[in-house]
Design an enzyme around this catalytic site. Structure first.
Site, PDB file in Angstrom:
ATOM      1  N   ARG A 162       0.808  -1.226   0.000  1.00  0.00           N
ATOM      2  CA  ARG A 162       0.000   0.000   0.000  1.00  0.00           C
ATOM      3  C   ARG A 162       0.839   1.272   0.000  1.00  0.00           C
ATOM      4  O   ARG A 162       0.382   2.312  -0.431  1.00  0.00           O
ATOM      5  CB  ARG A 162      -0.924   0.021   1.224  1.00  0.00           C
ATOM      6  CG  ARG A 162      -1.853  -1.174   1.306  1.00  0.00           C
ATOM      7  CD  ARG A 162      -3.292  -0.762   1.028  1.00  0.00           C
ATOM      8  NE  ARG A 162      -4.157  -1.911   0.966  1.00  0.00           N
ATOM      9  CZ  ARG A 162      -5.035  -2.233   1.900  1.00  0.00           C
ATOM     10  NH1 ARG A 162      -5.172  -1.474   2.959  1.00  0.00           N
ATOM     11  NH2 ARG A 162      -5.797  -3.289   1.760  1.00  0.00           N
TER      12      ARG A 162
ATOM     13  N   ASP B 155     -12.100  13.627  13.050  1.00  0.00           N
ATOM     14  CA  ASP B 155     -11.389  12.530  12.391  1.00  0.00           C
ATOM     15  C   ASP B 155      -9.889  12.838  12.421  1.00  0.00           C
ATOM     16  O   ASP B 155      -9.489  14.001  12.573  1.00  0.00           O
ATOM     17  CB  ASP B 155     -11.858  12.351  10.937  1.00  0.00           C
ATOM     18  CG  ASP B 155     -11.606  10.938  10.430  1.00  0.00           C
ATOM     19  OD1 ASP B 155     -12.538  10.119  10.419  1.00  0.00           O
ATOM     20  OD2 ASP B 155     -10.439  10.638  10.061  1.00  0.00           O
TER      21      ASP B 155
HETATM   22  C1  LIG Z   1     -14.332   3.152   8.574  1.00  0.00           C
HETATM   23  S1  LIG Z   1     -14.397   4.864   8.944  1.00  0.00           S
HETATM   24  C2  LIG Z   1     -15.920   4.941   9.867  1.00  0.00           C
HETATM   25  C3  LIG Z   1     -16.764   6.153   9.556  1.00  0.00           C
HETATM   26  C4  LIG Z   1     -18.105   6.233  10.289  1.00  0.00           C
HETATM   27  N1  LIG Z   1     -17.927   6.341  11.713  1.00  0.00           N
HETATM   28  C5  LIG Z   1     -18.953   5.028   9.952  1.00  0.00           C
HETATM   29  O1  LIG Z   1     -19.147   4.160  10.784  1.00  0.00           O
HETATM   30  O2  LIG Z   1     -19.437   4.961   8.816  1.00  0.00           O
HETATM   31  C6  LIG Z   1     -13.155   5.018  10.241  1.00  0.00           C
HETATM   32  C7  LIG Z   1     -12.660   6.446  10.432  1.00  0.00           C
HETATM   33  O3  LIG Z   1     -11.900   6.500  11.657  1.00  0.00           O
HETATM   34  C8  LIG Z   1     -10.818   7.382  11.484  1.00  0.00           C
HETATM   35  N2  LIG Z   1      -9.782   7.088  12.496  1.00  0.00           N
HETATM   36  C9  LIG Z   1      -8.964   5.991  12.567  1.00  0.00           C
HETATM   37  N3  LIG Z   1      -8.144   6.094  13.613  1.00  0.00           N
HETATM   38  C10 LIG Z   1      -8.454   7.279  14.242  1.00  0.00           C
HETATM   39  C11 LIG Z   1      -7.944   7.949  15.386  1.00  0.00           C
HETATM   40  N4  LIG Z   1      -6.944   7.439  16.110  1.00  0.00           N
HETATM   41  N5  LIG Z   1      -8.485   9.141  15.725  1.00  0.00           N
HETATM   42  C12 LIG Z   1      -9.492   9.669  14.987  1.00  0.00           C
HETATM   43  N6  LIG Z   1     -10.025   9.085  13.890  1.00  0.00           N
HETATM   44  C13 LIG Z   1      -9.502   7.906  13.522  1.00  0.00           C
HETATM   45  C14 LIG Z   1     -10.363   7.102  10.050  1.00  0.00           C
HETATM   46  O4  LIG Z   1      -9.624   8.195   9.519  1.00  0.00           O
HETATM   47  C15 LIG Z   1     -11.706   6.872   9.334  1.00  0.00           C
HETATM   48  O5  LIG Z   1     -12.176   8.043   8.696  1.00  0.00           O
END
Ligand SMILES: C[S@@+](CC[C@H](N)C(=O)[O-])C[C@H]1O[C@@H](n2cnc3c(N)ncnc32)[C@H](O)[C@@H]1O
Length: 273
Positions: free
Chosen positions: A37, A144
């Site tokens: 990736r 985020d």
């Molecule tokens: C799969 S998406 C989920 C979006 C939404 N909550 C949903 O359920 O549809 C996961 C999100 O978590 C964010 N994320 C991952 N690790 C994080 C962290 N340590 N702090 C804040 N956001 C984080 C990622 O950037 C991503 O946009």
């Protein structure tokens, strides 16, 4: 484009840095994934080794490269009205919440909001449920770790295929007219103004949030975290949730700790005791 190799020593540097900064626990089996990736990213940056990329990652204090790394190894996938059972449950919870309110004020946190579908769905849902929606003071905090998804979320522009499956009344109430030849939709300005988008790392940023939330959504974010990181984060959510308020996790996520302060109501919805 030749493939740049990732040595076990280099992998170890990334593993420990990513765990400390984001709480994602990378096992050695992820070596191929990281190499695959991130190779394109190294080439784009003109770097010839993962060691050089590590130095670049650590030196970037803005956190943007960290977010790029996290996006490359995880997913930002989301959609409007994701986890339909939870919205169904919320329909039955709303009268209770409204009755308990002394002011027409709602504060909700969408933690890990990705490109904005989740916080905007909360508003679409409230628009449908509250007959006097306009009279309410509603603010959604949407956070985020990725600046890229936050930028998209703030614009609130979505492809026709993401929007056109929604009921016509929701489309009419929440979106501006089609924007361009591709038929993109934009969330209305009135709704966009109710969302406060902020960059926030759930693992390392302190919770300096003195206003209580009526509910917290943290869905499909902790999937990559290990147990101690999850435990710590849930503990911090619990400490800022008032009694009775719900916490929504993703449908594949469940709690293995904090059972004394959070009760499972079904569909990965927990209630603060
Ligand atoms: C799969 S998406 C989920 C979006 C939404 N909550 C949903 O359920 O549809 C996961 C999100 O978590 C964010 N994320 C991952 N690790 C994080 C962290 N340590 N702090 C804040 N956001 C984080 C990622 O950037 C991503 O946009």
């Amino acid at each position: 484009m030749h493939e740049i190799a990732l040595s076990p020593q280099e992998f170890e540097l990334f593993r420990s840095y990513i765990y400390e900064r984001v709480g994602i626990a990378l096992s050695p089996q992820k070596t191929t994934l990281i190499k695959g990736r991130l190779n394109k990213r190294l080439h784009a940056l003109g770097l010839s080794s993962f060691g050089a990329y590590y130095d670049y990652l650590v030196a970037d204090t803005s956190g943007e490269e960290l977010a790029t790394f996290v996006s490359a190894i995880s997913t930002n996938v989301t959609s409007f009205f994701r986890e339909s059972a939870q919205w169904k449950w919320l329909e039955s919870y709303m009268p209770q919440l409204v009755a308990a309110k002394t002011t027409k004020k709602l504060r909700i946190w969408s933690a890990g909001c990705s490109s904005g579908e989740e916080p905007y769905t909360i508003l679409m849902f409230l628009q449908k449920m509250l007959h006097d929606f306009e009279a309410w003071d509603i603010k959604i905090l949407a956070t985020d770790i990725s600046h890229k998804v936050l930028k998209h979320a703030m614009q609130g522009v979505y492809e026709p295929k993401q929007v056109e499956g929604l009921p016509a009344s929701i489309i009419e109430g929440a979106f501006e007219k089609k924007l361009n030849a591709q038929g993109h939709y934009q969330i209305s300005q009135a709704l966009r103004q109710k969302v406060l988008f902020r960059h926030f790392n759930l693992v390392t940023d302190p919770f300096i949030l003195n206003k209580p939330f009526d509910m917290i959504f943290c869905r499909n974010v902790m999937i990559y975290f290990d147990e101690p990181t999850r435990h710590d984060l849930i503990g911090r959510f619990t400490s800022i949730l008032p009694k009775g308020a719900p916490l929504f996790l993703g449908s594949s996520e469940s709690l293995t700790s904090h059972r004394e302060s959070l009760k499972l109501l079904g569909s990965s919805i927990y209630q603060r005791l």
